[in-house]
Design an enzyme around this catalytic site. Structure first.
Site: not given
Ligand code: BEZ
Length: 170
Positions: A5-10, A85
């Site tokens: 899983v790619f995360g860019y925020g919280s 989300e």
């Protein structure tokens, strides 16, 4: 088979998912922007906050983190992320670059333009002014921005959009 899983925020500063490995990762051709309205986390339906989505942008890069979810936890993690989300985001597969593993095929959640909560671009000052007065069930919109900015700084990740909004809020 695990799931990445790619995360860019919280998810960078509050993953709350059962990962077994995590690495810094870069999504080339994407940039994070506070262009998505938040009715359920950092705002309300009457007064939506502003949260991040990924926007395709030639020549840009978004540095975040990729998390490895073990096979036994995939279905419960997807259920959790789908719920977290749910306000306009869609699952999307992205190819991200890592130093450790090379290219990784990862799942992420992106709020596409024209979804029901989309707010779009505005000046940095307007975005910061909007964020300053917004809050929702997950807390203040300002905390959301500053927590991410702190986490990016701790990882030595430069992001001009985040830094500019964080500076206006501080
Ligand atoms: C994020 O905050 O970047 C994120 C959250 C849930 C799934 C994927 C990414």
């Amino acid at each position: 088979m695990s799931l990445w899983v790619f995360g860019y925020g919280s998810i960078i500063w509050r993953p709350n998912i059962p990962y077994i490995a995590a690495y810094r990762a870069t999504a080339v051709g994407w940039s994070r922007r506070f262009w998505q309205g938040s009715h359920d986390h950092r705002g309300t339906p009457e007064a939506p906050g502003r949260v991040l989505t990924l926007v395709p942008m030639n020549g840009e890069r978004c540095e975040g983190r990729v998390f490895e979810i073990p096979e036994s936890e995939i279905s419960s993690t997807l259920a959790l992320l789908d719920h977290r989300e749910k306000n306009g985001y869609e699952r999307q597969q992205l190819r991200v670059e890592t130093a450790e593993l090379g290219i990784v095929d990862a799942l992420t959640y992106i709020a596409p333009e024209h979804n029901e909560a989309w707010l779009g671009d505005a000046s940095a000052q307007m975005i910061a002014d909007h964020i300053r007065v917004s809050s929702g069930p997950s807390g203040s919109n300002t905390d959301y921005v500053l927590s991410l900015h702190d986490a990016l700084e701790a990882d030595d990740i430069q992001d001009a959009h985040i830094a500019q909004i964080a500076a206006l809020l501080r």
